[in-house]
Write a protein that holds these residues in place. Sequence first.
Motif, PDB file in Angstrom:
ATOM      1  N   ARG A 182      -0.787  10.977  -3.374  1.00 30.91           N
ATOM      2  CA  ARG A 182       0.272   9.984  -3.122  1.00 30.91           C
ATOM      3  C   ARG A 182       0.378   9.030  -4.299  1.00 30.91           C
ATOM      4  O   ARG A 182      -0.627   8.610  -4.832  1.00 30.91           O
ATOM      5  CB  ARG A 182      -0.056   9.183  -1.843  1.00 30.91           C
ATOM      6  N   ARG A 183       1.583   8.713  -4.717  1.00 26.98           N
ATOM      7  CA  ARG A 183       1.774   7.773  -5.823  1.00 26.98           C
ATOM      8  C   ARG A 183       2.844   6.763  -5.458  1.00 26.98           C
ATOM      9  O   ARG A 183       3.684   7.004  -4.604  1.00 26.98           O
ATOM     10  CB  ARG A 183       2.212   8.484  -7.117  1.00 26.98           C
ATOM     11  N   THR A 184       2.807   5.645  -6.143  1.00 26.84           N
ATOM     12  CA  THR A 184       3.854   4.636  -6.023  1.00 26.84           C
ATOM     13  C   THR A 184       5.061   5.079  -6.843  1.00 26.84           C
ATOM     14  O   THR A 184       4.928   5.337  -8.040  1.00 26.84           O
ATOM     15  CB  THR A 184       3.326   3.276  -6.532  1.00 26.84           C
TER      16      THR A 184
ATOM     17  N   LYS B 211       9.037   4.268  -8.064  1.00 27.07           N
ATOM     18  CA  LYS B 211      10.013   3.178  -8.173  1.00 27.07           C
ATOM     19  C   LYS B 211      11.426   3.684  -8.440  1.00 27.07           C
ATOM     20  O   LYS B 211      12.357   2.889  -8.561  1.00 27.07           O
ATOM     21  CB  LYS B 211       9.566   2.176  -9.227  1.00 27.07           C
TER      22      LYS B 211
ATOM     23  N   TRP C 269       4.944   0.492  -1.666  1.00 31.51           N
ATOM     24  CA  TRP C 269       4.624  -0.716  -0.870  1.00 31.51           C
ATOM     25  C   TRP C 269       4.856  -1.910  -1.770  1.00 31.51           C
ATOM     26  O   TRP C 269       4.219  -2.041  -2.806  1.00 31.51           O
ATOM     27  CB  TRP C 269       3.182  -0.635  -0.419  1.00 31.51           C
TER      28      TRP C 269
ATOM     29  N   ARG D  39      -8.453   4.734 -11.384  1.00 29.01           N
ATOM     30  CA  ARG D  39      -9.250   3.892 -10.502  1.00 29.01           C
ATOM     31  C   ARG D  39     -10.560   3.583 -11.230  1.00 29.01           C
ATOM     32  O   ARG D  39     -10.999   4.350 -12.088  1.00 29.01           O
ATOM     33  CB  ARG D  39      -9.590   4.640  -9.222  1.00 29.01           C
TER      34      ARG D  39
HETATM   35  C1  LIG Z   1      -0.675  -4.547  -0.363  1.00 28.42           C
HETATM   36  C2  LIG Z   1       0.017  -3.932  -1.544  1.00 28.42           C
HETATM   37  C3  LIG Z   1       1.055  -4.598  -2.138  1.00 28.42           C
HETATM   38  C4  LIG Z   1       1.709  -4.063  -3.242  1.00 28.42           C
HETATM   39  N1  LIG Z   1       2.734  -4.763  -3.804  1.00 28.42           N
HETATM   40  C5  LIG Z   1       3.307  -4.275  -4.922  1.00 28.42           C
HETATM   41  C6  LIG Z   1       4.338  -5.017  -5.543  1.00 28.42           C
HETATM   42  O1  LIG Z   1       4.757  -6.071  -5.044  1.00 28.42           O
HETATM   43  N2  LIG Z   1       4.861  -4.523  -6.690  1.00 28.42           N
HETATM   44  C7  LIG Z   1       4.418  -3.356  -7.250  1.00 28.42           C
HETATM   45  O2  LIG Z   1       4.910  -2.962  -8.304  1.00 28.42           O
HETATM   46  N3  LIG Z   1       3.472  -2.609  -6.636  1.00 28.42           N
HETATM   47  C8  LIG Z   1       2.908  -3.038  -5.496  1.00 28.42           C
HETATM   48  N4  LIG Z   1       1.957  -2.294  -4.859  1.00 28.42           N
HETATM   49  C9  LIG Z   1       1.652  -0.924  -5.352  1.00 28.42           C
HETATM   50  C10 LIG Z   1       0.502  -0.909  -6.333  1.00 28.42           C
HETATM   51  O3  LIG Z   1       0.914  -1.508  -7.527  1.00 28.42           O
HETATM   52  C11 LIG Z   1       0.091   0.550  -6.550  1.00 28.42           C
HETATM   53  O4  LIG Z   1      -0.460   1.045  -5.366  1.00 28.42           O
HETATM   54  C12 LIG Z   1      -0.928   0.690  -7.689  1.00 28.42           C
HETATM   55  O5  LIG Z   1      -0.311   0.486  -8.919  1.00 28.42           O
HETATM   56  C13 LIG Z   1      -1.604   2.063  -7.692  1.00 28.42           C
HETATM   57  O6  LIG Z   1      -0.640   3.085  -7.860  1.00 28.42           O
HETATM   58  P1  LIG Z   1      -0.533   4.289  -6.828  1.00 28.42           P
HETATM   59  O7  LIG Z   1      -0.023   3.710  -5.533  1.00 28.42           O
HETATM   60  O8  LIG Z   1       0.441   5.259  -7.440  1.00 28.42           O
HETATM   61  O9  LIG Z   1      -1.898   4.889  -6.672  1.00 28.42           O
HETATM   62  C14 LIG Z   1       1.300  -2.800  -3.761  1.00 28.42           C
HETATM   63  C15 LIG Z   1       0.260  -2.118  -3.132  1.00 28.42           C
HETATM   64  C16 LIG Z   1      -0.390  -2.681  -2.033  1.00 28.42           C
HETATM   65  C17 LIG Z   1      -1.513  -1.919  -1.377  1.00 28.42           C
END
Ligand SMILES: Cc1cc2nc3c(=O)[nH]c(=O)nc-3n(C[C@H](O)[C@H](O)[C@H](O)COP(=O)(O)O)c2cc1C
Length: 170
Positions: free
Chosen positions: A10-12, A14, A118, A159
């Motif tokens: 899973r990845r973030t 945008k 998120w 990580r």
């Molecule tokens: C509680 C929480 C809040 C987050 N809020 C933001 C945010 O406001 N903006 C953002 O760019 N990423 C946000 N993230 C995503 C993290 O930046 C992201 O999970 C991290 O960079 C790791 O990348 P991955 O999710 O691809 O593993 C949030 C993640 C969590 C768990």
Amino acid sequence: MDVETAIRTRRTHKAYGPDPVDRATLTALLDLGRWAPNHHLTNPWRFRVLGPVAVERLKAAVGPEGATKLDRAPTLVAVSYVRTPDDPAADEEDLLAAGSAAYAILLGAHARGLAGYWRTIGVLNEEAGRAAIGLPEGEHAIGVLHLGTPRQEQRVPERAPLADVLTFLD
Ligand SMILES: Cc1cc2nc3c(=O)[nH]c(=O)nc-3n(C[C@H](O)[C@H](O)[C@H](O)COP(=O)(O)O)c2cc1C
């Protein structure tokens, strides 16, 4: 997709395609969130799927720069939890339970080939943002889940090594 693969891959995201997540899939994902662990079965999580009117209200509340970011994904779900300020231990547990629900939703979306993200939105702690999504007194927003179809591969953010964060106690 098995659970471990879902967690690791899973990845973030945008950037999203234009199509919103269909109602049946969205309902299935939010139902999945409901199965997160929660102490005393408080079911503290609340989910609000933001329709176009709510998104416009939230955009007005965050201002122009934040508004652009809200256009990234076609489907937005605000996740909040019901607070119990007079019982800090329970309040903390319920916050964590809601976070677990949010994560379950992101994992379920990923397992279905959807992209997710998120995002915490500061204005949801202010009156204008709360009003925009109809957040009642006593609920605290933990973020807005962005969902949709993926548009691009994501790089894998490193990580910290396990050894840096793990201690075996005698
Ligand atoms: C509680 C929480 C809040 C987050 N809020 C933001 C945010 O406001 N903006 C953002 O760019 N990423 C946000 N993230 C995503 C993290 O930046 C992201 O999970 C991290 O960079 C790791 O990348 P991955 O999710 O691809 O593993 C949030 C993640 C969590 C768990």
